[in-house]
Write a protein that holds these residues in place. Structure first.
Motif: not given
Length: 814
Positions: A775, A792, A794, A796, A810, A813
């Motif tokens: 994260t 926010n 994201r 991965y 990726y 979100k």
């Protein structure tokens, strides 16, 4: 053998059974008499006859014997001696009279038969039997029966003589005696006959007079004569009397004396029956020495006393008018006794025989009745006379006079009046008593006479309220009622009261009254000569015409009013909660009240005052000041474009309008709560914060607070790249060259962070473990160094190439 005793009664005797060895035959004693015994044995197989022998105990020589057939199992052995111990033997015999088997048993005969010497009756329900004792007998049985068999009785007695009870009077009975020992009973003796005597006459006595007794009784069956003996209590002499009648009158007896009468009936055989004794007292002699005395305590009555009468248990005194009293002593009191009456009294003595003759009547005259009516005449002021009408049987009169100051007077007179001095304003209580030789009359009616009351010496007039005058004065003697009058140019106000004070209500305000107190009583009327006083009432109530707020910031209020009294002083009261009161004073028609606190509610009223007192307060006018501003207000970010504004409650406020203003935008919310959320906020911008507090009636307070700086904007274009030696490179874009950021890369077990210098938008994190999902959050730092929380994150995923970091993918979100 005769020397072994007599026969005893027929009782079962269980002997001790003995058998020859191998024998199955048994024998027992069935019953005995004085000279015989009945044996019982069991049948023996093969026996053709049975032989029974009896021998004295401990002797083998038979003294009697008897033979019986083969089918007999019970037989009697006779010619025995009374009260003698025997051994009985039963032999089973064969065809040649040979003994097949035998059995023995011991037994005892009953005692000898008694002989009755005499049987006689001295009571109507019993007969006594006399007989000599029998050797060996332990007790005896008396048998009694009638010739027709309607009665049969056997009772045990220990010896002679024996008595049979529960028999009928004058009845023939047959009697016999049986002796008893442990073996049984003998035969009955030769019977004898005897007859019971007559029953006693049951006397019923009474005393018709104090010198006689009447004796009555029911006839006794078979009686031909009755004998009576009369014995006086305390005397040993007897007076005999015979009669064939069923009643006797005994005259010339002593009054109040107890006599006992004993008597019996005689049968045709000239035998006396049962006797019966009854005692009877003669009536008491007439009471003598009657004395009467009038008494008044505890109640009016006649005390009656007399000399004692012999044999009396109770005395009763009776009057001609119907009163009576009783006593066990020599006096009692007749109540009630009325005044002015002539009465006669008699006395009787009472005992169990009845009442004596009444005494000679004695006359008595009671005390006189009280004079009534009585009245007072006051022909000359200060000189009064008590008068009354003549009373029968009165010899003289006593008058008691008491004034209300406690002074008492008395006068005795043979005339029908009594004079005394009386003063104005006094009350007098009078009573008159009549007297004769029996004593004074009962209290008569009380006469209350009150002279004309005097005028109050000191009268105080004060204002109890704006329309009420309180009048107070010293009480005056003889006044039952006070009439207070207040008169002005338009009306007359009256107040009647028994107390020395009065409240004159419903007066006109701002008026001049003439006030007077008139004392009165029910008998002599009212004193109309008292002097009046003049008094002014309180001013009239002001009327508020306006309440206006002059300065909102200082909360000053101007109050205006109208009034008819230009000489009055005025007080304005602005009253809020407990302890929150503001006043101002004026002799005009307006007044300014300053420094009222914000957010408060008040009631405004005005009072006028003069030397006569205060007016009624004016009608109240409500007043509300502007609400207060909240003491605290806080603005905080919820998201990048949304803030939460909170504030403390404001006194007097019902609703709020919160505003955030800047050259780049404006946000506002209207709420009843103490918080609200506002959107459309531009990050990295400065705002002016203001709040408007509004009361329930629309009063407003404008409140301004410190400015609010929105946090820096979250970065955009965030990317994550693979670096060398298991590192990851984070990159982003920013709209502000002066902002500093922090990047956090969080795996399953550890968070990696880096914070480059302002103006740098990339940083590297090391010690990355491949094969995990990470994260990534990049957020600007606040001036205090803390991270902005609303940016926010994201996701991965990092693959592995061998043990090194491979591709970075990726996933979106969060």
């Amino acid at each position: 053998m005769a020397s072994h005793g007599g026969i005893k009664g027929l009782l079962l005797l269980l002997g001790i059974v003995s058998q020859v060895s191998g024998s199955t035959m048994t024998v027992s004693v069935f019953t005995v008499t004085s000279k015989s015994t009945v044996l019982r044995w069991s049948k023996y197989e093969g026996a053709l006859s049975y032989r029974v022998t009896a021998s004295l105990r401990n002797s083998q020589v038979p003294v009697v014997f008897a033979s019986f057939g083969q089918n007999t199992i019970m037989g009697s052995v006779n010619s025995l001696n009374p009260n003698t111990a025997y051994t009985f033997r039963v032999e089973a015999l064969g065809s040649n009279m040979n003994m097949l088997t035998d059995a023995t048993v011991d037994g005892l005969t009953a005692p000898d038969v008694p002989t009755i010497v005499m049987a006689s009756s001295k009571e109507s329900q019993s007969i006594t039997v006399e007989f000599p004792t029998v050797s060996g007998a332990t007790s005896y049985i008396l048998r009694t029966e009638t010739d027709d068999g309607s009665f049969f009785s056997e009772i045990p007695v220990p010896g002679s003589p024996g008595t049979v009870t529960n028999l009928q009077p004058y009845t023939d009975y047959i009697l016999s005696v049986m002796s008893v020992n442990s073996a049984g009973r003998s035969q009955p003796s030769l019977p004898v006959e005897a007859k019971t005597v007559l029953s006693a006459p049951l006397f019923n006595t009474s005393s018709p007079s104090n010198s006689s007794i009447l004796v009555k009784w029911e006839p006794v069956n078979h009686a031909v004569l009755y004998s009576l003996s009369i014995i006086k209590e305390g005397s040993y002499s007897r007076s005999p009397l015979n009669t064939t009648e069923t009643q006797v009158h005994l005259p010339d007896l002593e009054a109040g004396t107890k006599y006992c009468i004993k008597g019996n009936a005689w049968s045709p055989d000239n035998i006396p029956g049962d006797d019966f004794t009854v005692c009877q007292i003669t009536r008491s002699p007439t009471p003598q020495s009657i004395e009467l005395v009038v008494t008044s305590t505890p109640d009016a009555g006649i005390v009656v006393s007399w000399g004692p009468s012999k044999g009396a248990e109770q005395y009763v005194a009776m009057s001609l008018t119907g009163q009576n009293c009783s006593s066990s002593s020599n006096s009692c009191i007749l109540v009630p006794l009325s005044c002015g009456e002539t009465n006669t009294v008699t006395v009787i003595a009472i005992n169990q025989a009845g009442n004596s003759a009444p005494s000679y009547p004695v006359q008595i005259i009671s005390f006189p009745c009280p004079p009534q009516p009585i009245w007072v005449e006051e022909l000359v002021p200060g000189n009064c006379s008590v008068k009354w009408s003549a009373v029968p049987q009165a010899e003289y009169y006593t008058t008691f006079i008491k004034s209300d100051d406690g002074i008492e007077g008395m006068c005795n007179s043979t005339k029908l009046y009594c004079q005394f001095n009386c003063q104005c304003g006094y009350s007098y209580i009078m009573s008159v008593f009549a007297h004769n030789h029996a004593g004074p009359s009962p209290p008569g009616p009380l006469l209350n006479h009150t002279t004309l009351p005097c005028c109050p010496a000191l009268t105080t007039v004060s204002a109890a309220s704006w329309e009420t005058l309180m009048m107070e004065w010293s009480p005056v003697r003889g006044a039952d009622l006070y009439e207070t009058r207040a008169v002005d140019a338009n009306e007359v106000i009256l107040c009647n009261d028994t107390a020395p004070r009065c409240a004159l209500s419903d007066l006109n305000c701002n008026s001049l009254y003439s006030v007077v107190v008139i004392p009165c009583n029910d008998i002599s009327g009212c004193n109309l000569t008292c002097s009046p006083q003049t008094h002014e009432t309180a001013p009239c109530m002001p009327v508020i015409t306006g309440v206006s707020q002059i300065n909102t910031s200082s909360s000053s209020v101007l109050v205006s009013w109208t009034s008819d009294n230009t000489a009055a002083n005025y007080t304005v009261s602005v009253i809020g909660s407990v302890g929150d009161t503001h006043v101002c004073h004026s002799n005009g028609t307006s007044c300014l009240v300053s420094n009222l606190p914000c957010g408060s509610v008040y009631e405004v009223s005005t009072i006028a005052s003069t030397s006569a007192g205060e007016s009624i307060p004016s009608f109240t006018i409500p007043l509300e000041t502007a609400p207060c501003c909240p003491d605290n207000l806080t603005v905080s970010h919820v998201t990048q474009a949304m803030t939460n504004v909170t504030w403390s409650p404001a006194i007097g406020a019902q609703t709020y309008i919160a505003s955030l203003s800047s050259p780049r935008g404006h946000a506002q919310c209207h709420t009843m709560e103490t918080e609200c959320v506002m959107g459309c906020i531009t990050c990295g911008n400065n705002y002016t914060v203001s709040l408007e507090a509004i009361s329930r009636t629309g009063h407003k307070a404008e409140c301004t607070y410190h400015g609010f700086s929105a946090s820096d904007c979250c970065p955009s274009g965030i990317r994550l790249y693979r670096g060398s030696n298991n590192t990851l490179i984070v990159r982003w874009r920013s709209s502000s060259a002066l902002s500093q950021y922090t990047a956090e890369v969080t795996g399953s077990s550890k968070t990696h962070a880096c914070s480059p210098e302002p103006g740098i938008y990339t940083c590297t994190v090391s010690e990355i473990v491949c094969g995990q999902v990470y994260t990534v959050v990049v957020a600007p730092l606040k001036p205090d160094g803390s991270k902005v929380q609303f940016c926010n994150s994201r996701l991965y995923s990092v693959t592995c190439v061998g043990s090194n970091v491979g591709l970075v993918l990726y996933q979106g979100k969060r």
